[in-house]
Each structure stands twice: as C-alpha cells, then as structure tokens.
Scaffold this active site. Structure first.
Site, PDB file in Angstrom:
ATOM      1  N   HIS A 133       0.398  -0.418   0.157  1.00 18.87           N
ATOM      2  CA  HIS A 133       0.099  -0.276  -0.213  1.00 18.87           C
ATOM      3  C   HIS A 133       0.702   1.512   0.272  1.00 18.87           C
ATOM      4  O   HIS A 133       0.359   2.538   0.105  1.00 18.87           O
ATOM      5  CB  HIS A 133      -0.915   0.100   1.124  1.00 18.87           C
ATOM      6  CG  HIS A 133      -2.017   0.760   1.392  1.00 18.87           C
ATOM      7  ND1 HIS A 133      -2.193   2.014   2.468  1.00 18.87           N
ATOM      8  CD2 HIS A 133      -3.521   0.966   0.632  1.00 18.87           C
ATOM      9  CE1 HIS A 133      -3.251   2.570   2.138  1.00 18.87           C
ATOM     10  NE2 HIS A 133      -3.801   1.657   0.188  1.00 18.87           N
ATOM     11  N   HIS A 137      -8.196  12.923   2.077  1.00 17.92           N
ATOM     12  CA  HIS A 137      -6.808  11.685   2.166  1.00 17.92           C
ATOM     13  C   HIS A 137      -5.760  11.576   2.633  1.00 17.92           C
ATOM     14  O   HIS A 137      -4.933  10.701   2.921  1.00 17.92           O
ATOM     15  CB  HIS A 137      -7.201  11.134   0.350  1.00 17.92           C
ATOM     16  CG  HIS A 137      -6.695   9.646  -0.053  1.00 17.92           C
ATOM     17  ND1 HIS A 137      -5.097   9.445  -0.266  1.00 17.92           N
ATOM     18  CD2 HIS A 137      -7.753   8.541   0.465  1.00 17.92           C
ATOM     19  CE1 HIS A 137      -5.836   8.283  -0.364  1.00 17.92           C
ATOM     20  NE2 HIS A 137      -6.543   7.998   0.354  1.00 17.92           N
ATOM     21  N   TYR A 150      -8.856  13.897  -4.816  1.00 18.21           N
ATOM     22  CA  TYR A 150      -8.693  13.440  -2.712  1.00 18.21           C
ATOM     23  C   TYR A 150      -7.450  14.542  -2.825  1.00 18.21           C
ATOM     24  O   TYR A 150      -6.752  14.929  -4.068  1.00 18.21           O
ATOM     25  CB  TYR A 150      -7.891  12.095  -2.994  1.00 18.21           C
ATOM     26  CG  TYR A 150      -8.858  11.077  -3.553  1.00 18.21           C
ATOM     27  CD1 TYR A 150     -10.644  11.274  -3.518  1.00 18.21           C
ATOM     28  CD2 TYR A 150      -8.404   9.630  -3.005  1.00 18.21           C
ATOM     29  CE1 TYR A 150     -11.070   9.666  -3.957  1.00 18.21           C
ATOM     30  CE2 TYR A 150      -9.248   8.577  -3.278  1.00 18.21           C
ATOM     31  CZ  TYR A 150     -10.501   8.716  -3.770  1.00 18.21           C
ATOM     32  OH  TYR A 150     -11.571   7.287  -3.960  1.00 18.21           O
ATOM     33  N   ARG A 179     -10.965  11.465   8.780  1.00 17.52           N
ATOM     34  CA  ARG A 179     -12.697  11.631   8.171  1.00 17.52           C
ATOM     35  C   ARG A 179     -13.352  10.392   8.101  1.00 17.52           C
ATOM     36  O   ARG A 179     -14.633  10.969   8.597  1.00 17.52           O
ATOM     37  CB  ARG A 179     -11.713  11.592   7.083  1.00 17.52           C
ATOM     38  CG  ARG A 179     -13.529  11.250   5.920  1.00 17.52           C
ATOM     39  CD  ARG A 179     -12.428  11.408   4.337  1.00 17.52           C
ATOM     40  NE  ARG A 179     -12.254   9.476   3.914  1.00 17.52           N
ATOM     41  CZ  ARG A 179     -11.741   8.314   3.406  1.00 17.52           C
ATOM     42  NH1 ARG A 179     -10.547   8.949   2.878  1.00 17.52           N
ATOM     43  NH2 ARG A 179     -11.992   7.748   3.770  1.00 17.52           N
TER      44      ARG A 179
END
Length: 701
Positions: free
Chosen positions: A437, A601, A477, A573
C-alpha cells in the site's frame, strides 16, 4: 477473514463500534446531499457516493461479520448486526427521502426531468416504446421458473426483475414466477430527445422504468399481476491461498469471476414489491427479513451518476477549479531543482502533473538507468504507466511493485501487469499475505561530477506520497507528495524496493517508518515520548490527520498520553473507535471530521517533541490492517520550510474549519460545527483552493 467488532462489553466501555462509526461517516456524507447551499448535481453526487459506500460496506464489512461463524452461538454479534441493520435501514430511508422530496424536485425546477412512465407525454411514451423494441427487448431473456429453469445465477449488484404471472404458459403449465435480467451493456440513464418535452429542458428516464413500462410485452398471453426490480449485494472480498498458488495473477483472474456470485448479504427491492415476491427472493438468496431493503426509487441508485455526466449546466455544479503549478517546477529540468531543494506538493490544490512529469522526464532522460515504482491504484488509463512502459522499451531497468489485491481495482492492475511485462518491465506482486500500500517511486541516474563538488556515479531521486498514482483521484482527493534527492532518504526508498523484490529482511531504516516491521512501534514510541514530555511538566502535543482510527494498541497509547496531559487533536475523516473527552481516559483528546468538496485522504502525523516539530507523511491510516498486514511507508519532512507548510496547510486550517467540520463526542455522535457569534465562516478546503489554486474561485459551498 475474521475481524474484530465491538461486541465485548468490557471493550465497549472504552471503544466505539467500528461498523456504526463507519455508517456515521455516511451520515455526514448524506448531510452534504441535504445542504441546500450546494449545487444540485453535486448534492445528487453525494447521494450516489452514499450508495457506493454502502455497497462496499455490505460487500466487505457486513460480509466479514456474517462469516465469523455460527451466529446462534454468538448473541453479542447478533445484537451488533441488529444495530447495524437498524442504522442502515434508517440511512437508506433518509437517503431516498432527500432524493425524492428535495433533489429531483429541485432539478425539475431547473429543467432537468427524470420522468417515470406516468409522467411521460404521448410523444415520449412512443419514443420510449420504440427504444425498448429496438435497443432493449432483443437483449432480454425472460426466464420462467420451472424444474427445467431453476432460479438463475444473479450477478452481484446487477439490476433484475421478478414477475408474478397468472394463466398458463405456451405448454399449458402454470409457471407463476419469471425473472428478467437487465442487460449490463445498456446505459441506466437514457436521455429522451428534447423536442419531445412539452415543459422544456432535458428529460431522462431510467432503464428500469423502460423495462417496467413494457414488462407485459414480454409475456404474451399471460397476465402480469405483480412485479418488482431487485438487486442483490454479495460478499466481494477476494481470497486466494497465496501460500499454495504458483501464479497469483492467474489465481486472481479466476477469483474475479467468482466475486460476482459470492454469498448474498443484502436484497434491495422496490417499495411496492409484493410480500410474496420479496419473500420468495429472500428464500432464494438465503437471507432473513433484516437483510431486505424496500426502497422508494431505483434499486441501483449509484447509477444515477450517469445523469450527472449528461447534464452540462455549470450552475448545477461546483465552479471549475484549476490547481496551481508549483513555481519551482516551472521548467523541465526537475533533477537539477531537486539537487537544490525538496519539492512538496499538496493535491488537488496543486497539480499532480509535476509527479507525472517527474516519471515522464525520467523515461526519456538518457542519464536515467532505472525507475522503480509501487502501484496500488492507477485506473484503466494512465500516463504514468505509459511512461514506465516507454522507459522499459528504451532499455531502462523498470521495476513495478504492482498490488494485484487492491480491492475493486484487481482487474485493472492485472491488465497493467500484462502490458508492463510485454514492454520489458520487471513486475513483482509484493509480499505474500501483505498488500503493498506504500506510495513510492525512485529514479536512478548516472551522473558526472559537478561544480558543487558532488562526485560522479549513481544518484537517487524519490517521490513519496500519501495517495495513489491514480490521475483521476489526484483531482478529487487531498494528498501530499514529496519529491526529494536527499541522499539518505532516497537510498532508504531503494532499500524498501530491494526488500519487496528480494523478500529479504530490510536494513535498519533511519528516516522511513516501514510497516509491518516498525511503523506501529514508532508511532507508539512517538506518542509515549510526548507523554514523557508532559509528565516532565512541558507541553506535549500531538496532531494527526488520517482516514480511520481503529487500532486498539494506538488508541490505548493515545489514552495514556491524554491521561499524562498531552493535548491531542485527531482529524479523522471516517471510522474512529476512540472515545474523546471521557474524564480520566481521554479528556485531552478532541476528534473532528472534515467532509467537503474533496475527499480528505492525506495522512499526517505531528509530534511537538520539545519544539523539534516532527512531521511525518504516510500512506497508512491507524488501522491494524495498515500497521500489521500491509507494506506501508511513513516519511519525515526534513526541510523546515516544507515542514511549516504541512502544518499551516495540512493541519491548522482543518482545526480552524467551522464550515465542513464535525466534532465527535464520547457517545459516538457527531455534531456539525457552526459559526458562533462574531466568528467568520472558514472552510479549510476553500482556503487552500484560494491559497494554492491558479485562480481563486468561489466554490459554491
């Protein structure tokens, strides 16, 4: 895979429920659709976002809970599922109420009509009938259910119809139920020619409405006594035994087909669906009544996004925003600039094109010998991927760590893997059992000695970011990215790539925090250091901006730091299971969420550290999956001026926001922050658009 849920009473005393917290996030998104100050098409878009979020919630979270074992043996889980079901039903009910009583009527006033069969004039009905006969009917395959025609396989989230019939079929049999699948190749929103509208403006109808209007035409000689559209949501979390498969890509291709027919978790039908039909469907899909959602409108609400694409009226959208271009990257010689200073990019307020240029210039630079990059999400079309393939064809060493298991982007990533390998790139799928990731890229150049005394040889240039290399989401984002030629940090990025390709234990990293090896422990260490400072009587301070906070080890460390007097602000968020403001536990912790035009983000970790002001940017949220089951990278901002930028752009405006901010209390409820007294309304996103955009604009918020 089993996941933790707040079903243990002892845990519930200090942690909020993760699933309910996630649903509460969707409540905040729904509030955007309810906000009459926003443009109408944007309000409709928020409704579609809620539907999309709920789809994934059922496909992943609810499916995961249902897979935990025998529910009869777990009353706490049953109770939690009941709470989740109740909130989901209320949320869906409110969502359709906003659609039917606010958004669609207001769009009608603006000349955008979504017309049902009963609303169409004669000319429109004739056109719709001709469209049905020409475009729809040839693609339909009505299935009358009998022993030779059992209930068909129904694809995940597809539009279907169930019909109850009287009389006998052509063979004299009394088959009473039929199923019709809507063709997936047809658009869900169809524009009716403007000249057929007597009220002016633009008229649209839904594919579901067209099929509804002509469903009797499909059953000549039979009487249709009841019918309804329906849609089933299935478990879509892919699983392959990565320890056993010899070729992950081939195994995943097979699993992608199976995703369409996973275990059923939710059934949506029309509000007026006959009870005997909904009951029959529940039985076929193995669902109880709590999984039934009878909706007042189209069951596939997310597909209304197609209407947004059709309508071009600027007044119904946010005003266009043009991101700024960093002045320091105005000319193409980006490597010379990076030798002098790091470049910090704040998206979408600043253009992602600088990152694209970085890779494109590297692809065509004869001095570049190698490019390495991680890819988690990139989309079906990507200038970055094209540049990597061009570099490989030019003979450069191109290595791509491509995550095949990126949820719902698996197919796109498999396609890119094929293309990259055909171009000559080395494609690696990361580490078995751990999703890659991290968002990092590395360019290696062979350079001569220069006038500044830098010796010749290989020099490293890196990009590290908080968001994906996906050109569409970089415009939607908020994320930070850092371009750097800092020798030690860039070499550590290379160490990460060597670790991912060779599967050897990574060398000790001085600057980067790498999960699953050190990220969680470094976060805990930094939190405890602030607590130590506070216990010594000096100000301890932590500010964190992330998308989700659910890891219990980190939350417990934050509780302990709060008890020691550390002032903690968390900008989260989405899901947050920490309880703020609890005396003796978290009285020094505040939690807020920002929901605005752009999806928040970026991940920022700030620790005051006796005025050292440690600032880290990261790809990781504070979730167990990110800290222990993924390859993640957190990286420090070393340049003092850029560190101040992260604080003044990425943290301070969000703490000041009184326009799009929601504050969490200890019970799990969020209260929207409002302007009080003589306060001036302040939106962090609007402020950053004016500060960093090419042209200051009124966002329409």
């Amino acid at each position: 895979m089993k996941t933790a849920s707040s079903t243990d009473p002892a845990r519930a005393n200090i942690f909020l429920d993760r699933e309910l917290s996630q649903l509460t996030f969707n409540r905040r998104v729904l509030a955007q659709a309810e906000d009459t100050s926003l443009p109408l098409l944007e309000r409709l878009r928020y409704l579609c976002i809620v539907s999309n979020n709920l789809d994934e919630f059922f496909e992943v979270r609810v499916a995961s809970l249902l897979a935990q074992g025998n529910l009869a043996e777990n009353p706490a889980l049953i109770a939690n599922l009941a709470r989740i079901s109740n909130e989901c039903h209320n949320l869906v009910k409110d969502q359709y109420a906003v659609l039917n009583t606010e958004v669609l009527p207001e769009l009608k006033k603006k000349g955008v009509h979504l017309v049902r069969h009963t609303d169409r004039n004669e000319a429109q009905r004739a056109w719709v009938k001709e469209y049905f006969e020409r475009e729809v009917r040839p693609l339909l395959t009505p299935i009358g259910l009998d022993p030779a025609h059992p209930f068909p396989q129904v694809v995940n989230k597809s539009l279907n119809f169930i019909i109850s019939l009287t009389g006998k079929d052509a063979f004299g049999r009394g088959t009473g139920i039929a199923i019709v699948k809507a063709p997936r190749v047809l658009p869900r929103v169809i524009r009716i020619p403007d000249e057929l509208s007597t009220n002016g403006g633009m008229s649209f109808c839904l594919l579901s409405s067209i099929i509804h209007s002509h469903i009797e035409d499909l059953f000549t000689g039979r009487e249709v006594i009841a019918y309804s559209q329906f849609r089933v949501t299935r478990d879509s979390d892919l699983w392959v035994d990565e320890e056993e498969v010899k070729n992950l890509r081939q195994a995943l291709k097979g699993e992608l087909q199976g995703r369409q027919f996973g275990t059923s978790v939710r059934l949506e039908v029309a509000k007026n669906c006959a009870p005997e039909l909904s009951g029959f469907l529940l039985e076929q899909f193995g669902l109880d009544k709590s999984r039934l959602y009878a909706v007042d409108g189209p069951v596939n609400l997310v597909r209304l996004a197609e209407l947004i694409d059709h309508v071009k009226q600027p007044a119904l959208r946010f005003e266009p925003f043009v991101p700024g271009m960093p002045q320091k990257t105005a000319h193409h010689d980006i490597f010379e600039q990076l030798k002098k200073h790091d470049i910090l990019l704040h998206h979408p307020f600043q253009s992602f094109q600088t990152v694209v240029d970085f890779i494109q210039v590297a692809a065509h630079d004869p001095s570049v010998v190698a490019i390495k990059q991680t890819i988690y999400r990139t989309g079906m079309h990507s200038d970055l991927m094209e540049a990597l393939m061009a570099a490989a064809r030019a003979g450069k060493e191109v290595t791509v760590i491509l995550e095949l298991m990126a949820r719902f982007d698996e197919e796109a990533n498999i396609n890119w893997a094929d293309k990259l390998e055909q171009a000559g790139a080395q494609v690696v799928y990361g580490v078995v059992g751990l999703k890659t990731h991290a968002k990092v890229a590395l360019v290696i150049r062979r350079e001569d000695a220069d006038a500044d005394g830098n010796p010749g040889g290989l020099r490293f240039y890196a990009h590290l970011g908080t968001g994906n290399y996906h050109l569409t989401t970089t415009r939607l984002y908020t994320d930070f990215g850092l371009l750097t030629a800092h020798a030690e940090m860039a070499q550590e990025v290379n160490e990460v790539f060597i670790h991912l390709t060779s599967l050897t234990k990574p060398h000790k990293l001085t600057h980067l925090w790498l999960a699953p090896f050190a990220l969680q422990s470094e976060i805990i260490k930094a939190i405890r250091n602030e607590a130590k400072i506070a216990r010594a009587g000096r100000p301890g301070r932590i500010i964190v901006k992330i998308n989700a906070l659910v890891d219990e080890s980190v939350i417990r460390a934050l509780y302990a730091a709060s008890h020691d007097g550390v002032k903690i602000d968390l900008i989260v968020r989405g899901a947050c299971t920490l309880k703020p403001g609890v005396p003796g536990l978290s009285e020094n912790i505040k939690v807020r969420s920002i929901i605005g035009r752009f999806l928040e983000h970026s991940r920022i970790y700030y620790f005051r550290n006796d005025l050292a002001h440690d600032v880290y940017l990261a790809s990781a949220d504070w979730m167990s999956r990110n800290l222990f089951r993924r390859i993640e990278v957190a990286f420090p901002i070393l340049d003092k001026a850029l560190k101040r930028r992260v604080i003044t752009e990425g943290l301070n405006p969000y703490l000041k926001d009184n326009s799009n901010a929601w504050e969490l209390d200890a019970s799990g409820h969020y209260q929207r922050r409002k302007v009080r007294g003589k306060q001036v309304e302040f939106s962090a996103q609007r402020h950053l658009m004016e500060l960093l955009g090419t042209h200051p604009v009124d966002t329409g918020e």
